[in-house]
Motif scaffolding. Structure first.
Motif, PDB file in Angstrom:
ATOM      1  N   PHE A  16       0.972  -1.006  -0.050  1.00 34.33           N
ATOM      2  CA  PHE A  16      -0.014  -0.134   0.098  1.00 34.33           C
ATOM      3  C   PHE A  16       0.640   1.402  -0.017  1.00 34.33           C
ATOM      4  CE2 PHE A  16      -2.191  -3.397   2.189  1.00 34.33           C
ATOM      5  CZ  PHE A  16      -3.362  -3.589   1.422  1.00 34.33           C
ATOM      6  N   SER A  17       0.259   2.268  -0.590  1.00 33.46           N
ATOM      7  CA  SER A  17       0.922   3.699  -0.577  1.00 33.46           C
ATOM      8  C   SER A  17       0.792   4.011   0.840  1.00 33.46           C
ATOM      9  CB  SER A  17       0.303   4.637  -1.531  1.00 33.46           C
ATOM     10  OG  SER A  17      -1.130   4.959  -1.274  1.00 33.46           O
ATOM     11  N   ARG A  18       1.334   5.249   1.349  1.00 30.93           N
ATOM     12  CA  ARG A  18       1.087   5.809   2.707  1.00 30.93           C
ATOM     13  C   ARG A  18      -0.227   6.083   2.929  1.00 30.93           C
ATOM     14  NH1 ARG A  18       1.140  10.688   5.387  1.00 30.93           N
ATOM     15  NH2 ARG A  18       1.987  10.894   7.416  1.00 30.93           N
ATOM     16  N   GLU A  19      -0.836   6.654   1.923  1.00 25.59           N
ATOM     17  CA  GLU A  19      -2.395   7.279   2.147  1.00 25.59           C
ATOM     18  C   GLU A  19      -3.254   5.884   2.060  1.00 25.59           C
ATOM     19  OE1 GLU A  19      -0.094   8.282  -0.233  1.00 25.59           O
ATOM     20  OE2 GLU A  19       0.079  10.173   0.687  1.00 25.59           O
ATOM     21  N   ALA A  45       2.803  -9.952   8.476  1.00 25.76           N
ATOM     22  CA  ALA A  45       3.743 -10.964   7.560  1.00 25.76           C
ATOM     23  C   ALA A  45       3.167 -11.998   6.822  1.00 25.76           C
ATOM     24  CB  ALA A  45       4.889 -11.911   8.548  1.00 25.76           C
ATOM     25  N   MET A  46       1.621 -11.602   6.652  1.00 22.49           N
ATOM     26  CA  MET A  46       0.738 -12.412   6.011  1.00 22.49           C
ATOM     27  C   MET A  46       0.417 -12.184   4.640  1.00 22.49           C
ATOM     28  SD  MET A  46       0.220 -14.941   8.200  1.00 22.49           S
ATOM     29  CE  MET A  46      -1.441 -15.840   7.865  1.00 22.49           C
ATOM     30  N   LYS A  47       0.331 -12.962   3.706  1.00 23.27           N
ATOM     31  CA  LYS A  47      -0.192 -12.431   2.546  1.00 23.27           C
ATOM     32  C   LYS A  47      -1.375 -11.866   2.501  1.00 23.27           C
ATOM     33  CE  LYS A  47       2.403 -16.184   0.029  1.00 23.27           C
ATOM     34  NZ  LYS A  47       2.345 -17.351  -0.984  1.00 23.27           N
ATOM     35  N   PRO A  48      -1.691 -10.614   1.679  1.00 20.38           N
ATOM     36  CA  PRO A  48      -2.707  -9.782   1.755  1.00 20.38           C
ATOM     37  C   PRO A  48      -4.097 -10.622   1.469  1.00 20.38           C
ATOM     38  CG  PRO A  48      -1.437  -9.308  -0.323  1.00 20.38           C
ATOM     39  CD  PRO A  48      -0.767 -10.221   0.672  1.00 20.38           C
ATOM     40  N   VAL A  98      -1.884 -12.046  -8.784  1.00 22.54           N
ATOM     41  CA  VAL A  98      -2.220 -10.783  -8.713  1.00 22.54           C
ATOM     42  C   VAL A  98      -1.064  -9.657  -8.466  1.00 22.54           C
ATOM     43  CG1 VAL A  98      -4.144  -9.262  -8.042  1.00 22.54           C
ATOM     44  CG2 VAL A  98      -4.445 -11.664  -8.354  1.00 22.54           C
ATOM     45  N   PRO A  99      -1.094  -8.788  -9.458  1.00 22.16           N
ATOM     46  CA  PRO A  99      -0.006  -7.492  -9.299  1.00 22.16           C
ATOM     47  C   PRO A  99      -0.325  -6.950  -8.018  1.00 22.16           C
ATOM     48  CG  PRO A  99      -0.760  -7.682 -11.576  1.00 22.16           C
ATOM     49  CD  PRO A  99      -1.500  -8.635 -10.943  1.00 22.16           C
ATOM     50  N   THR A 100       0.917  -6.578  -7.347  1.00 21.29           N
ATOM     51  CA  THR A 100       0.634  -5.839  -6.133  1.00 21.29           C
ATOM     52  C   THR A 100      -0.296  -4.811  -6.078  1.00 21.29           C
ATOM     53  OG1 THR A 100       2.870  -6.461  -5.381  1.00 21.29           O
ATOM     54  CG2 THR A 100       2.153  -4.846  -4.236  1.00 21.29           C
ATOM     55  N   ASP A 101      -0.166  -3.815  -6.979  1.00 21.23           N
ATOM     56  CA  ASP A 101      -1.092  -2.765  -6.961  1.00 21.23           C
ATOM     57  C   ASP A 101      -2.632  -3.117  -7.283  1.00 21.23           C
ATOM     58  OD1 ASP A 101      -0.602  -3.479  -9.684  1.00 21.23           O
ATOM     59  OD2 ASP A 101      -1.041  -1.365 -10.401  1.00 21.23           O
ATOM     60  N   LYS A 102      -2.788  -4.124  -7.790  1.00 23.68           N
ATOM     61  CA  LYS A 102      -4.037  -4.675  -7.958  1.00 23.68           C
ATOM     62  C   LYS A 102      -4.720  -5.208  -6.776  1.00 23.68           C
ATOM     63  CE  LYS A 102      -4.486  -3.350 -12.433  1.00 23.68           C
ATOM     64  NZ  LYS A 102      -5.798  -2.380 -12.846  1.00 23.68           N
ATOM     65  N   MET A 103      -3.860  -6.013  -6.236  1.00 24.65           N
ATOM     66  CA  MET A 103      -4.464  -6.354  -4.833  1.00 24.65           C
ATOM     67  C   MET A 103      -4.623  -5.370  -3.904  1.00 24.65           C
ATOM     68  SD  MET A 103      -5.337  -9.047  -2.978  1.00 24.65           S
ATOM     69  CE  MET A 103      -4.692 -10.511  -3.815  1.00 24.65           C
ATOM     70  N   ALA A 104      -3.849  -4.294  -3.778  1.00 24.14           N
ATOM     71  CA  ALA A 104      -4.096  -3.276  -2.863  1.00 24.14           C
ATOM     72  C   ALA A 104      -5.404  -2.525  -3.166  1.00 24.14           C
ATOM     73  CB  ALA A 104      -3.068  -2.303  -3.090  1.00 24.14           C
ATOM     74  N   SER A 144     -18.054  -5.759  -9.014  1.00 23.83           N
ATOM     75  CA  SER A 144     -16.785  -5.941  -8.265  1.00 23.83           C
ATOM     76  C   SER A 144     -15.896  -5.971  -9.609  1.00 23.83           C
ATOM     77  CB  SER A 144     -16.898  -7.268  -7.646  1.00 23.83           C
ATOM     78  OG  SER A 144     -17.684  -7.219  -6.512  1.00 23.83           O
ATOM     79  N   PRO A 145     -15.841  -4.903 -10.579  1.00 24.57           N
ATOM     80  CA  PRO A 145     -15.034  -5.149 -11.630  1.00 24.57           C
ATOM     81  C   PRO A 145     -13.527  -5.125 -11.213  1.00 24.57           C
ATOM     82  CG  PRO A 145     -15.749  -2.718 -11.137  1.00 24.57           C
ATOM     83  CD  PRO A 145     -16.461  -3.486 -10.228  1.00 24.57           C
ATOM     84  N   GLU A 146     -12.949  -4.700 -10.406  1.00 19.73           N
ATOM     85  CA  GLU A 146     -11.788  -5.093  -9.760  1.00 19.73           C
ATOM     86  C   GLU A 146     -11.377  -6.572  -9.721  1.00 19.73           C
ATOM     87  OE1 GLU A 146     -13.908  -4.674  -6.306  1.00 19.73           O
ATOM     88  OE2 GLU A 146     -13.801  -3.288  -7.892  1.00 19.73           O
TER      89      GLU A 146
END
Length: 207
Positions: A16-19, A45-48, A98-104, A144-146
């Motif tokens: 995640f970004s700071r925001e 330490a767990m997967k998102p 799933v790419p990191t930014d997409k999971m976030a 849920s398009p994401e």
């Protein structure tokens, strides 16, 4: 199994970004009663995926029952062999793709307008209970398009991999097959895939 659930390096914060992290930690504290310290201890330490699971499970009432466990219990009581279509390693592996930014994005979308997300889940359950499951995929595409951006990964590729396994099991015995409703319908749903192979499928009413 625990190793599969844990991140290889870093912490879940790195997704995640700071925001985004400020928004997430505030939600966890205010809505779920999980303080930032508890968040780190439990999810650091767990997967998102497990964070996403925690959030979405709160859309359901505490008295909700699992069909999976019910079916497994009935099979056990009647000494019916259980055969899994996937391993837990495979299931957890889908989320690793799933790419990191997409999971976030998935996680943040699950907490934004939290009450509406809960209402959407109730709508899906209502359609399921009324046997209108052919409407689930269109509704998921809208709500849920994401998540549905990865429909091939979570649904359709798995369906295609299951068909030959199911055919092998069904060729010499009767089988009861239990899958999530989202796997049944739409192009490349299990019903569509079996019909394309020449099978005749007949709906059986629960009434």
């Amino acid at each position: 199994t625990f190793q599969l659930m844990s991140l290889d390096t870093g912490t879940v914060h790195s997704y995640f970004s700071r925001e985004q992290l400020i928004e997430l930690l505030a939600f966890m504290d205010q809505e779920l009663g999980i303080t930032p310290q508890e968040f780190d201890q439990t999810y650091g330490a767990m997967k998102p995926f497990f964070l996403l699971q925690t959030i979405t499970s709160n859309y359901f009432e505490s008295t909700a029952k699992s069909y999976d466990l019910t079916v497994m219990s009935i099979a056990g009581e009647n000494k019916i062999p259980l055969i899994g279509l996937e391993t837990i390693e495979q299931q957890l592996g889908f989320f690793d793709e799933v790419p990191t930014d997409k999971m976030a994005e998935m996680i943040l979308e699950s907490i934004r307008d939290y009450e509406k997300e809960g209402e959407n889940t109730l709508r899906l359950m209502e359609l399921y209970s009324k046997e209108k499951v052919d409407k689930l995929i269109p509704l998921l595409n809208k709500q849920s398009p994401e998540f549905m951006e990865f429909a091939d990964l979570f649904l359709y590729n798995r369906n295609r991999a299951w068909v030959p396994k199911l055919e092998e099991e069904m060729k010499d015995k009767s089988c009861f097959v239990a899958v999530g409703a989202g796997h049944l319908f739409g192009e490349n749903g299990l019903i569509d895939l079996f019909e394309k192979k020449g099978y005749t499928l007949t709906a059986i009413s629960s009434e």
